[in-house]
Design a protein around this motif. Structure first.
Motif, PDB file in Angstrom:
ATOM      1  N   ARG A 154       7.386 -20.605 -10.964  1.00 58.19           N
ATOM      2  CA  ARG A 154       8.816 -20.848 -10.880  1.00 58.19           C
ATOM      3  C   ARG A 154       9.477 -20.255 -12.124  1.00 58.19           C
ATOM      4  N   ASP A 155      10.746 -19.875 -11.971  1.00 59.88           N
ATOM      5  CA  ASP A 155      11.575 -19.394 -13.078  1.00 59.88           C
ATOM      6  C   ASP A 155      10.890 -18.304 -13.895  1.00 59.88           C
ATOM      7  N   MET A 156      10.463 -17.256 -13.201  1.00 60.21           N
ATOM      8  CA  MET A 156       9.891 -16.091 -13.858  1.00 60.21           C
ATOM      9  C   MET A 156      10.117 -14.867 -12.976  1.00 60.21           C
ATOM     10  N   GLU A 157      10.477 -13.740 -13.607  1.00 61.45           N
ATOM     11  CA  GLU A 157      10.566 -12.466 -12.909  1.00 61.45           C
ATOM     12  C   GLU A 157       9.208 -11.778 -13.055  1.00 61.45           C
ATOM     13  N   ILE A 158       8.520 -11.533 -11.937  1.00 62.40           N
ATOM     14  CA  ILE A 158       7.157 -11.015 -11.963  1.00 62.40           C
ATOM     15  C   ILE A 158       7.131  -9.633 -11.321  1.00 62.40           C
ATOM     16  N   LEU A 159       6.670  -8.651 -12.095  1.00 63.47           N
ATOM     17  CA  LEU A 159       6.558  -7.278 -11.622  1.00 63.47           C
ATOM     18  C   LEU A 159       5.085  -6.884 -11.585  1.00 63.47           C
ATOM     19  N   SER A 160       4.697  -6.166 -10.539  1.00 63.26           N
ATOM     20  CA  SER A 160       3.347  -5.619 -10.446  1.00 63.26           C
ATOM     21  C   SER A 160       3.440  -4.110 -10.253  1.00 63.26           C
ATOM     22  N   TYR A 161       2.579  -3.379 -10.994  1.00 63.82           N
ATOM     23  CA  TYR A 161       2.572  -1.920 -10.939  1.00 63.82           C
ATOM     24  C   TYR A 161       1.122  -1.473 -10.856  1.00 63.82           C
ATOM     25  N   VAL A 162       0.730  -0.934  -9.710  1.00 64.43           N
ATOM     26  CA  VAL A 162      -0.655  -0.543  -9.476  1.00 64.43           C
ATOM     27  C   VAL A 162      -0.913   0.849 -10.054  1.00 64.43           C
ATOM     28  N   LEU A 163      -2.010   0.966 -10.793  1.00 65.48           N
ATOM     29  CA  LEU A 163      -2.404   2.247 -11.372  1.00 65.48           C
ATOM     30  C   LEU A 163      -3.435   2.955 -10.493  1.00 65.48           C
ATOM     31  N   LYS A 164      -4.337   2.182  -9.884  1.00 65.73           N
ATOM     32  CA  LYS A 164      -5.350   2.761  -9.008  1.00 65.73           C
ATOM     33  C   LYS A 164      -5.829   1.689  -8.041  1.00 65.73           C
ATOM     34  N   GLY A 165      -5.946   2.056  -6.773  1.00 68.45           N
ATOM     35  CA  GLY A 165      -6.419   1.114  -5.773  1.00 68.45           C
ATOM     36  C   GLY A 165      -5.293   0.475  -4.982  1.00 68.45           C
ATOM     37  N   LYS A 166      -5.574  -0.683  -4.395  1.00 72.05           N
ATOM     38  CA  LYS A 166      -4.620  -1.385  -3.550  1.00 72.05           C
ATOM     39  C   LYS A 166      -4.585  -2.870  -3.918  1.00 72.05           C
ATOM     40  N   LEU A 167      -3.389  -3.437  -3.935  1.00 70.34           N
ATOM     41  CA  LEU A 167      -3.204  -4.852  -4.240  1.00 70.34           C
ATOM     42  C   LEU A 167      -2.556  -5.525  -3.032  1.00 70.34           C
ATOM     43  N   ALA A 168      -3.254  -6.519  -2.472  1.00 70.94           N
ATOM     44  CA  ALA A 168      -2.746  -7.242  -1.299  1.00 70.94           C
ATOM     45  C   ALA A 168      -2.002  -8.491  -1.749  1.00 70.94           C
ATOM     46  N   HIS A 169      -0.780  -8.659  -1.236  1.00 71.14           N
ATOM     47  CA  HIS A 169       0.108  -9.754  -1.643  1.00 71.14           C
ATOM     48  C   HIS A 169       0.471 -10.605  -0.431  1.00 71.14           C
ATOM     49  N   LYS A 170       0.496 -11.937  -0.654  1.00 71.54           N
ATOM     50  CA  LYS A 170       0.977 -12.868   0.372  1.00 71.54           C
ATOM     51  C   LYS A 170       1.725 -13.982  -0.342  1.00 71.54           C
ATOM     52  N   ASP A 171       2.877 -14.417   0.200  1.00 72.02           N
ATOM     53  CA  ASP A 171       3.636 -15.466  -0.471  1.00 72.02           C
ATOM     54  C   ASP A 171       4.270 -16.429   0.522  1.00 72.02           C
ATOM     55  N   SER A 172       4.804 -17.527  -0.026  1.00 72.10           N
ATOM     56  CA  SER A 172       5.393 -18.587   0.792  1.00 72.10           C
ATOM     57  C   SER A 172       6.742 -18.205   1.374  1.00 72.10           C
ATOM     58  N   MET A 173       7.277 -17.030   0.985  1.00 71.45           N
ATOM     59  CA  MET A 173       8.508 -16.524   1.599  1.00 71.45           C
ATOM     60  C   MET A 173       8.211 -15.756   2.878  1.00 71.45           C
ATOM     61  N   GLY A 174       6.925 -15.567   3.191  1.00 71.08           N
ATOM     62  CA  GLY A 174       6.542 -14.887   4.417  1.00 71.08           C
ATOM     63  C   GLY A 174       6.166 -13.433   4.256  1.00 71.08           C
ATOM     64  N   HIS A 175       6.118 -12.945   3.028  1.00 73.02           N
ATOM     65  CA  HIS A 175       5.757 -11.550   2.807  1.00 73.02           C
ATOM     66  C   HIS A 175       4.246 -11.369   2.788  1.00 73.02           C
ATOM     67  N   VAL A 176       3.774 -10.416   3.549  1.00 71.48           N
ATOM     68  CA  VAL A 176       2.370 -10.009   3.550  1.00 71.48           C
ATOM     69  C   VAL A 176       2.378  -8.502   3.371  1.00 71.48           C
ATOM     70  N   GLU A 177       2.020  -8.031   2.182  1.00 72.07           N
ATOM     71  CA  GLU A 177       2.203  -6.625   1.831  1.00 72.07           C
ATOM     72  C   GLU A 177       0.978  -6.084   1.110  1.00 72.07           C
ATOM     73  N   VAL A 178       0.876  -4.770   1.058  1.00 72.45           N
ATOM     74  CA  VAL A 178      -0.125  -4.076   0.254  1.00 72.45           C
ATOM     75  C   VAL A 178       0.602  -3.110  -0.659  1.00 72.45           C
ATOM     76  N   LEU A 179       0.280  -3.177  -1.952  1.00 67.58           N
ATOM     77  CA  LEU A 179       0.941  -2.369  -2.979  1.00 67.58           C
ATOM     78  C   LEU A 179      -0.030  -1.318  -3.491  1.00 67.58           C
ATOM     79  N   GLY A 180       0.439  -0.061  -3.615  1.00 68.54           N
ATOM     80  CA  GLY A 180      -0.387   1.016  -4.142  1.00 68.54           C
ATOM     81  C   GLY A 180       0.306   1.713  -5.301  1.00 68.54           C
ATOM     82  N   PRO A 181      -0.279   2.781  -5.821  1.00 67.96           N
ATOM     83  CA  PRO A 181       0.339   3.523  -6.927  1.00 67.96           C
ATOM     84  C   PRO A 181       1.717   4.069  -6.553  1.00 67.96           C
ATOM     85  N   ASN A 182       2.548   4.226  -7.562  1.00 70.26           N
ATOM     86  CA  ASN A 182       3.916   4.718  -7.402  1.00 70.26           C
ATOM     87  C   ASN A 182       4.760   3.807  -6.510  1.00 70.26           C
TER      88      ASN A 182
END
Length: 234
Positions: free
Chosen positions: A60-88
């Motif tokens: 809570r009460d934090m701005e969180i940024l993720s930046y992938v350098l190599k590979g894939k990051l899978a994200h799921k949250d209570s707002m309903g987002h199910v995403e995969v993050l890659g470079p750029n």
């Protein structure tokens, strides 16, 4: 005035499945001299083994940024987002009044290497929000590409703080100048490679804080490209 934070001075935790370096105090790493810089609270450089990750947990009460350098990051949250993050790509989650999320390596065969950044918000208890934006690699080549901004800007995430975040990839010998407005501060983190910042030499994982500087002059060094992350802070 420039103050250097060397990579070797960072906190380090190796859990087997997670190899993490902490620029500022985080989890079991505590250094009262490095609790953050202005509103910038966390820069964690994480390598997560294939098929592993961080289970569901709350923020809570934090701005969180993720930046992938190599590979894939899978994200799921209570707002309903199910995403995969890659470079750029830049991922922003404003935790606000509260959100639960998980972050896992999106591959069963390769590790993922990424930066997770926390920025303290200017106001608390706001509605949680999520953004994920992709850009072309050329947009950051020998120029600063805006990743996050306190005001809505096309192609950048919007964060709840008077802070902007930019990335640049410099070819050897290239030079970038970033002007700083009066009473602004900057934190520059070297993602990889070697650069000079106002004459100071920095290498992968190093960082520098800039106070009472009119501008940052960043020059690519070495034989390969370098990448830097720049925070412009109140």
């Amino acid at each position: 005035m420039l103050t250097t934070r060397k990579s070797k001075e960072r906190g380090h935790a190796d859990h087997g499945w997670l190899n993490s370096y902490h620029t500022f105090s985080f989890a079991n790493y505590h250094d009262s001299a490095h609790m953050g810089y202005r509103s910038l609270r966390v820069i964690n450089e994480d390598r997560v083994a294939e098929g592993r990750g961080f289970g569901a947990h709350a923020h809570r009460d934090m701005e969180i940024l993720s930046y992938v350098l190599k590979g894939k990051l899978a994200h799921k949250d209570s707002m309903g987002h199910v995403e995969v993050l890659g470079p750029n790509e830049i991922q922003k989650m404003s935790a606000g009044s509260g959100v639960v999320h998980s972050e896992f390596n999106g591959s069963e065969t390769e590790p993922v290497h990424f930066l997770q950044i926390w920025i303290e918000p200017k106001s608390r208890g706001t509605a949680p929000s999520y953004e994920q934006l992709k850009f072309e690699a050329e947009e950051k080549l020998n120029r600063f590409k805006l990743l996050a901004s306190p005001k809505p800007v096309e192609g950048a995430a919007t964060i709840n703080q008077d802070t902007s975040v930019s990335v640049a990839e410099l070819t050897p010998g290239s030079r970038l100048t970033y002007p700083l407005e009066s009473k602004r501060h900057a934190w520059l983190h070297v993602i990889h490679g070697e650069v000079t910042v106002n004459g100071k030499t920095l290498q992968s994982g190093d960082a520098v804080a800039a106070d009472e500087e009119e501008a940052l002059e960043v020059v690519g060094q070495g034989a390969e490209n370098s990448e830097v992350l720049l925070f412009d802070l109140a």
